[in-house]
Design a protein around this motif. Structure first.
Motif, short mmCIF file in Angstrom:
data_model
loop_
_atom_site.label_atom_id
_atom_site.label_comp_id
_atom_site.label_asym_id
_atom_site.label_seq_id
_atom_site.Cartn_x
_atom_site.Cartn_y
_atom_site.Cartn_z
N TYR A 557 0.83 -1.22 0.00
CA TYR A 557 0.00 0.00 0.00
C TYR A 557 0.86 1.26 0.00
O TYR A 557 0.51 2.27 -0.63
CB TYR A 557 -0.96 0.00 1.18
N LEU A 558 1.99 1.23 0.68
CA LEU A 558 2.89 2.39 0.66
C LEU A 558 3.46 2.59 -0.74
O LEU A 558 3.60 3.73 -1.21
CB LEU A 558 4.02 2.20 1.68
N VAL A 570 -6.56 6.97 0.39
CA VAL A 570 -7.20 5.69 0.69
C VAL A 570 -6.16 4.60 0.93
O VAL A 570 -6.36 3.71 1.78
CB VAL A 570 -8.18 5.26 -0.44
N PHE A 571 -5.00 4.67 0.25
CA PHE A 571 -3.95 3.68 0.49
C PHE A 571 -3.33 3.86 1.88
O PHE A 571 -3.03 2.87 2.56
CB PHE A 571 -2.88 3.79 -0.59
N ILE A 572 -3.13 5.09 2.30
CA ILE A 572 -2.59 5.34 3.65
C ILE A 572 -3.61 4.91 4.71
O ILE A 572 -3.25 4.35 5.75
CB ILE A 572 -2.21 6.82 3.82
N ASP A 573 -4.89 5.15 4.45
CA ASP A 573 -5.93 4.67 5.36
C ASP A 573 -5.88 3.15 5.48
O ASP A 573 -6.07 2.59 6.57
CB ASP A 573 -7.32 5.10 4.86
N ALA A 574 -5.63 2.48 4.35
CA ALA A 574 -5.54 1.02 4.36
C ALA A 574 -4.36 0.55 5.19
O ALA A 574 -4.45 -0.46 5.90
CB ALA A 574 -5.42 0.50 2.92
N VAL A 575 -3.23 1.25 5.12
CA VAL A 575 -2.06 0.93 5.94
C VAL A 575 -2.42 0.98 7.42
O VAL A 575 -2.15 0.05 8.19
CB VAL A 575 -0.89 1.90 5.65
N GLN A 576 -3.06 2.08 7.82
CA GLN A 576 -3.40 2.27 9.23
C GLN A 576 -4.41 1.22 9.69
O GLN A 576 -4.29 0.65 10.79
CB GLN A 576 -3.94 3.68 9.44
N ALA A 577 -5.40 0.93 8.82
CA ALA A 577 -6.41 -0.06 9.18
C ALA A 577 -5.79 -1.45 9.30
O ALA A 577 -6.08 -2.18 10.25
CB ALA A 577 -7.52 -0.07 8.14
N TYR A 578 -4.91 -1.81 8.36
CA TYR A 578 -4.33 -3.15 8.37
C TYR A 578 -3.45 -3.35 9.60
O TYR A 578 -3.51 -4.42 10.24
CB TYR A 578 -3.50 -3.36 7.10
N GLU A 579 -2.67 -2.35 9.94
CA GLU A 579 -1.81 -2.48 11.12
C GLU A 579 -2.66 -2.59 12.39
O GLU A 579 -2.35 -3.39 13.29
CB GLU A 579 -0.86 -1.30 11.21
#
Length: 636
Positions: A557-558, A570-579
């Motif tokens: 995602y990064l 939305v990709f940075i949001d996905a990083v935060q959500a996944y972690e």
């Protein structure tokens, strides 16, 4: 009267997340400064693009709709119910409101002044985590990371702040010329109580490093005389890092490169040496000690017992809120060391049993979550073997040898706590112990005939990662995979369609969708409904972008955020959500002594339910994105 009103406000809000995690005296102070606002049906609390007001809002009664004005149409983003906060993003960033807050019915709202609320937020770890999860009706504040970081760094004194930049070194810098004798260098390193020195040439360039281990092993071992020049015992493989990086980067580099010292530079000039010695006094449950114990193990029993120490290591650092991406890399490095040691034991055992090792290279690869460097808990194992081409007459024996090798390693990993794969996707299975050309044909078949089973295999096997042996075999498979996907782009449409097939985590009424039958009836499948969709979407988008080397979901995602600026948020949001979801799964797994996949909904708090619910927002956004990108509505 004012005291009575504030007391009633406090009694009410303390029932709801995140206020149930805040001290009573702070709730009272916040309630004393609150404004009570009444809105009629149809009124706006605030308008889209309106300058942010110095309040955060809490819905006491009624219903507030958060709408976004798009092309002269109102698009419903979320509906706030009793006990929910809104106006969060503007509060944290100071930017105008991104939605309008419309009163669907008569509503009573508490407005808490930011001058009181923000200091409480910044000093309360649980409160910060609440907003770090992207809460308050899906408004994902871009400014929460700084607040979250402040809380982590302000933690207990016994906790190593992994994200803290290293700005100075305790090790004295000792530099010598190549002509200096070993004896002279030994005197200098002893006088300054150091354990390493740098060798510089006449131009001042670092050309080697000598550690206390070099003195003991090479001089004491008779390889060199004390009268020899220092260059005879120096190591020329210098691994350097620039000063000022987060401590975690130095730790991970040392673990991955299996070194005890790093050369630190500042503005490309040698600045000093960073050693493990500076870590030992700070770290509890030191990852280096576990790693070296595994590498030094002289029996399978010891090997497995050392790996079992990781559970305590994981629990400790989860409690300390160590960043998941850092923690997963540490545990991956330990797991990789276990696998490498298990392979060496298996080769030695086969040799003792008179199995003649074939004269052909092989590579061990990890698959699935271990291939993605995301296996925090000891879940089931997924792995395979690639071996080089051999004559037809030798193929059966060669394959049988590597199957036996795979089974022994699988057994060792099982003994160390990793379950056998229920689907038998392991190196000891003849189906997954193949020559490089057989693997190329297998991948080619999945891509050119993307049936349901082929797509399932692709989601597991395309996350392969080299662990041991001949890396050239893996690089050849990389090139083949890239070429096949480039030549068969329609495969990506099938893979994208497959990535949208997991049921949504939430019902229409925002309840977590639970299993309706089987052993996990009424449990929530965190892996299947949340983590897998995010991992599947990251995979297909990276393959579509031509990047087959990045396997880790967060790193994918990064990478995508760098490549596609228009969708960066939305990709940075996905990083935060996944972690966050990984952290939640690992914590639940440790608490319940299982894989953490299935969450008993009745046992988790409303706070945790809300954390989960709002971490799901990027899933919907990403699924909608790939449906449009790959035109899935027209694709069957």
């Amino acid at each position: 009267m004012a005291n009575i009103i504030s007391s009633k406000i406090a009694d009410f809000i303390i029932r709801f997340p995140p206020f149930d995690k805040v001290a009573r005296e702070e709730i009272i102070r916040l309630s004393e400064e609150a404004e009570v606002l009444y809105f009629k049906k149809g009124q706006l609390v605030f308008q889209q693009k309106e300058k942010a007001k110095p309040f955060i809002y809490f819905l006491k009664e009624g219903e507030i709709l958060l709408n976004e004005n798009r092309d002269k149409k109102k698009v419903l983003i979320d509906a706030c119910d009793e006990g929910e906060l809104f106006g969060v993003r503007a509060m944290l960033t100071g930017n105008p409101y991104v939605f309008e807050a419309f009163c669907q019915e008569e509503s009573l709202v508490y407005a808490f002044p930011l001058s009181i609320f923000k200091p409480i937020l910044e000093s309360n770890k649980d409160l910060s985590l609440f907003f770090a999860a992207g809460l308050a009706s899906g408004q994902k504040p871009s400014g929460f990371q700084a607040i979250y970081q402040q809380n982590k760094e302000a933690g207990g004194a016994d906790f190593l702040s992994w994200q803290r930049p290293v700005e100075e070194l305790s090790e004295p810098l000792i530099c010598v010329k190549p002509t200096v004798s070993i004896e002279e260098a030994a005197r200098e390193i002893t006088a300054k109580s150091s354990n390493a020195l740098i060798v510089k040439d006449e131009q001042g360039k670092a050309v080697g490093i000598v550690t206390d281990t070099d003195f003991r092993a090479k001089v004491g071992g008779g390889i060199a005389l004390i009268s020899d020049p220092i260059t005879k015992i120096m190591s020329i493989q210098l691994i350097s890092k620039e000063l000022g990086l987060p401590l975690a980067e130095y730790v991970i580099s040392m673990l991955k490169q299996n070194v005890k010292h790093l050369l630190i530079t500042k503005n490309e000039e040698v600045y000093g040496i960073f050693s493990q010695q500076s870590l030992f006094s700070q770290l509890q449950l030191n990852p280096f000690s576990i790693l070296y114990s595994i590498e030094a193990a002289d029996s399978l029993e010891k090997l497995c017992s050392y790996r079992n120490e990781v559970a305590s290591f994981l629990k400790y650092y989860l409690q300390q809120n160590l960043k998941i991406s850092v923690l997963s890399q540490l545990i991956t490095t330990i797991n990789d060391a276990l696998i490498k040691k298990a392979i060496k034991f298996a080769i030695a055992a086969l040799e003792e049993e008179k199995y003649l090792k074939p004269d052909v290279d092989f590579a061990w690869i990890s698959l699935g979550s271990e291939g993605r460097e995301e296996q925090l808990l000891q879940t089931d194992q997924d792995n395979a073997i690639i071996f080089g081409e051999v004559d037809a007459a030798q193929l059966n024996y060669t394959r049988e040898y590597f199957i036996q090798l795979g089974r022994r390693v699988n057994d060792t990993l099982h003994q160390a706590g990793f379950e056998y794969c229920p689907a038998n996707m392991m190196a000891g299975n003849p189906d997954w112990c193949l020559t490089i050309s057989e693997w190329e044909k297998r991948f080619q078949g999945w891509i050119r005939t993307p049936e349901k089973q082929a797509l399932l295999m692709a989601t597991i096997f395309f996350d392969y990662r080299y662990i041991y042996g001949d890396q050239g075999l893996v690089e050849r498979l990389d090139k083949h995979l890239k070429t096949e996907i480039k030549s068969n782009r329609i495969f990506l449409n099938y893979l994208a369609k497959n990535a949208t097939q997991n049921p949504a985590p939430l019902s229409f009424f925002k309840n977590l969708i639970v299993e309706r039958s089987g052993a996990h009836k009424e449990d929530f499948d965190l892996k299947g409904r949340a983590l897998m969709p995010l991992a599947d979407i990251a995979r297909v988008l990276c393959l579509e972008a031509g990047n087959i080397t990045i396997k880790n979901t967060v790193e994918r995602y990064l990478f995508l955020a760098q490549q596609d600026k228009s969708r960066k948020e939305v990709f940075i949001d996905a990083v935060q959500a996944y972690e966050l979801l990984q952290h939640f799964r690992a914590s639940e797994g440790i608490r319940n002594d299982d894989s953490g996949r299935f969450i008993p909904i009745k046992e988790i708090s409303k706070f945790d339910r809300q954390v989960l619910r709002n971490a799901f927002e990027p899933i919907y956004a990403l699924q909608q994105m790939i449906e449009l990108k790959f035109q899935l509505n027209y694709f069957n």
